[in-house]
Design a protein around this motif. Structure first.
Motif, PDB file in Angstrom:
ATOM      1  N   SER A   1     106.012 -33.132 -54.114  1.00 33.66           N
ATOM      2  CA  SER A   1     105.056 -32.186 -53.538  1.00 33.66           C
ATOM      3  C   SER A   1     104.063 -31.665 -54.575  1.00 33.66           C
ATOM      4  O   SER A   1     102.917 -31.364 -54.236  1.00 33.66           O
ATOM      5  CB  SER A   1     105.791 -31.017 -52.884  1.00 33.66           C
TER       6      SER A   1
ATOM      7  N   GLU B   1     109.690 -40.889 -55.931  1.00 28.67           N
ATOM      8  CA  GLU B   1     108.672 -39.942 -55.487  1.00 28.67           C
ATOM      9  C   GLU B   1     107.267 -40.396 -55.869  1.00 28.67           C
ATOM     10  O   GLU B   1     107.084 -41.194 -56.781  1.00 28.67           O
ATOM     11  CB  GLU B   1     108.931 -38.559 -56.094  1.00 28.67           C
TER      12      GLU B   1
ATOM     13  N   GLY C   1     110.879 -29.006 -50.177  1.00 26.96           N
ATOM     14  CA  GLY C   1     111.855 -29.387 -49.150  1.00 26.96           C
ATOM     15  C   GLY C   1     111.271 -30.320 -48.102  1.00 26.96           C
ATOM     16  O   GLY C   1     111.913 -31.295 -47.709  1.00 26.96           O
ATOM     17  N   VAL C   2     110.050 -30.024 -47.662  1.00 25.90           N
ATOM     18  CA  VAL C   2     109.397 -30.885 -46.669  1.00 25.90           C
ATOM     19  C   VAL C   2     109.136 -32.264 -47.262  1.00 25.90           C
ATOM     20  O   VAL C   2     109.407 -33.292 -46.627  1.00 25.90           O
ATOM     21  CB  VAL C   2     108.095 -30.242 -46.157  1.00 25.90           C
ATOM     22  N   TYR C   3     108.634 -32.303 -48.502  1.00 28.73           N
ATOM     23  CA  TYR C   3     108.368 -33.597 -49.148  1.00 28.73           C
ATOM     24  C   TYR C   3     109.651 -34.419 -49.235  1.00 28.73           C
ATOM     25  O   TYR C   3     109.672 -35.593 -48.905  1.00 28.73           O
ATOM     26  CB  TYR C   3     107.782 -33.417 -50.555  1.00 28.73           C
ATOM     27  N   ARG C   4     110.729 -33.796 -49.692  1.00 31.88           N
ATOM     28  CA  ARG C   4     111.986 -34.531 -49.856  1.00 31.88           C
ATOM     29  C   ARG C   4     112.497 -35.045 -48.521  1.00 31.88           C
ATOM     30  O   ARG C   4     112.986 -36.165 -48.414  1.00 31.88           O
ATOM     31  CB  ARG C   4     113.026 -33.617 -50.529  1.00 31.88           C
ATOM     32  N   ALA C   5     112.404 -34.226 -47.453  1.00 34.88           N
ATOM     33  CA  ALA C   5     112.851 -34.648 -46.126  1.00 34.88           C
ATOM     34  C   ALA C   5     112.036 -35.848 -45.642  1.00 34.88           C
ATOM     35  O   ALA C   5     112.597 -36.809 -45.110  1.00 34.88           O
ATOM     36  CB  ALA C   5     112.751 -33.492 -45.133  1.00 34.88           C
ATOM     37  N   VAL C   6     110.729 -35.813 -45.835  1.00 34.33           N
ATOM     38  CA  VAL C   6     109.878 -36.932 -45.426  1.00 34.33           C
ATOM     39  C   VAL C   6     110.193 -38.164 -46.268  1.00 34.33           C
ATOM     40  O   VAL C   6     110.381 -39.266 -45.742  1.00 34.33           O
ATOM     41  CB  VAL C   6     108.384 -36.560 -45.523  1.00 34.33           C
TER      42      VAL C   6
ATOM     43  N   ASP D   1     112.875 -38.966 -47.907  1.00 37.99           N
ATOM     44  CA  ASP D   1     114.213 -39.497 -47.631  1.00 37.99           C
ATOM     45  C   ASP D   1     114.307 -40.179 -46.270  1.00 37.99           C
ATOM     46  O   ASP D   1     115.254 -40.917 -46.014  1.00 37.99           O
ATOM     47  CB  ASP D   1     115.256 -38.390 -47.723  1.00 37.99           C
ATOM     48  N   ASN D   2     113.344 -39.918 -45.402  1.00 40.80           N
ATOM     49  CA  ASN D   2     113.359 -40.489 -44.053  1.00 40.80           C
ATOM     50  C   ASN D   2     112.101 -41.295 -43.758  1.00 40.80           C
ATOM     51  O   ASN D   2     111.735 -41.478 -42.600  1.00 40.80           O
ATOM     52  CB  ASN D   2     113.522 -39.368 -43.021  1.00 40.80           C
ATOM     53  N   ARG D   3     111.447 -41.810 -44.786  1.00 38.98           N
ATOM     54  CA  ARG D   3     110.165 -42.492 -44.588  1.00 38.98           C
ATOM     55  C   ARG D   3     110.281 -43.742 -43.739  1.00 38.98           C
ATOM     56  O   ARG D   3     109.311 -44.159 -43.129  1.00 38.98           O
ATOM     57  CB  ARG D   3     109.505 -42.791 -45.925  1.00 38.98           C
TER      58      ARG D   3
END
Length: 133
Positions: free
Chosen positions: A68, A54, A100-105, A107-109
């Motif tokens: 985040s 992160e 949640g949004v940070y983790r999704a981004v 994890d899919n960067r």
């Protein structure tokens, strides 16, 4: 002793690097910005494993905020309208949504604009990197 916070990001990730370039150009937080690959992580009080996972905001006193909440801290430090957004990101339920949004981004960067397949690889498996101990 540091007098300004340090923003630590993944310098091998094209999406992360372009995001930091945007932050430097538009947000302009008052901090030092460095890729973890060139940072003295031990002196910052963190680990490579966390830095790979992160974005980090390290305060001059050594407190570390990740993901985040690192984004919230950098926005607060930028002042002006950015500080209002940063403050909102620290409050429930927006804090939970931002996490949640940070983790999704994150994890899919590799799928994000500017991302590359190397962004999805662990740091020790990226082209040109040596395995970490």
């Amino acid at each position: 002793m540091r007098t300004v916070p340090v923003l630590v990001y993944d310098g091998d990730c094209a999406f992360c690097t372009s995001s930091v370039a945007f932050i430097e150009r538009r947000v302009r937080p008052r901090c030092t910005i460095t890729p973890w690959q060139f940072a003295d992580l031990r002196s910052l009080g963190t680990t490579q494993r966390r830095a790979e996972h992160e974005l980090l905001w390290i305060t001059p006193t050594g407190a570390a905020y990740g993901g985040s909440q690192a984004v919230a801290k950098l926005l607060l430090r930028a002042g002006k309208g950015w500080a209002v957004l940063g403050a909102l990101l620290t409050l429930p339920p927006l804090r939970w949504i931002a996490r949640g949004v940070y983790r999704a981004v994150a994890d899919n960067r590799d799928r994000m604009p500017g991302g590359t397949p190397a962004c999805a690889l662990p740091a020790n498996r990226r082209p040109g990197q040596q395995p970490s101990d």
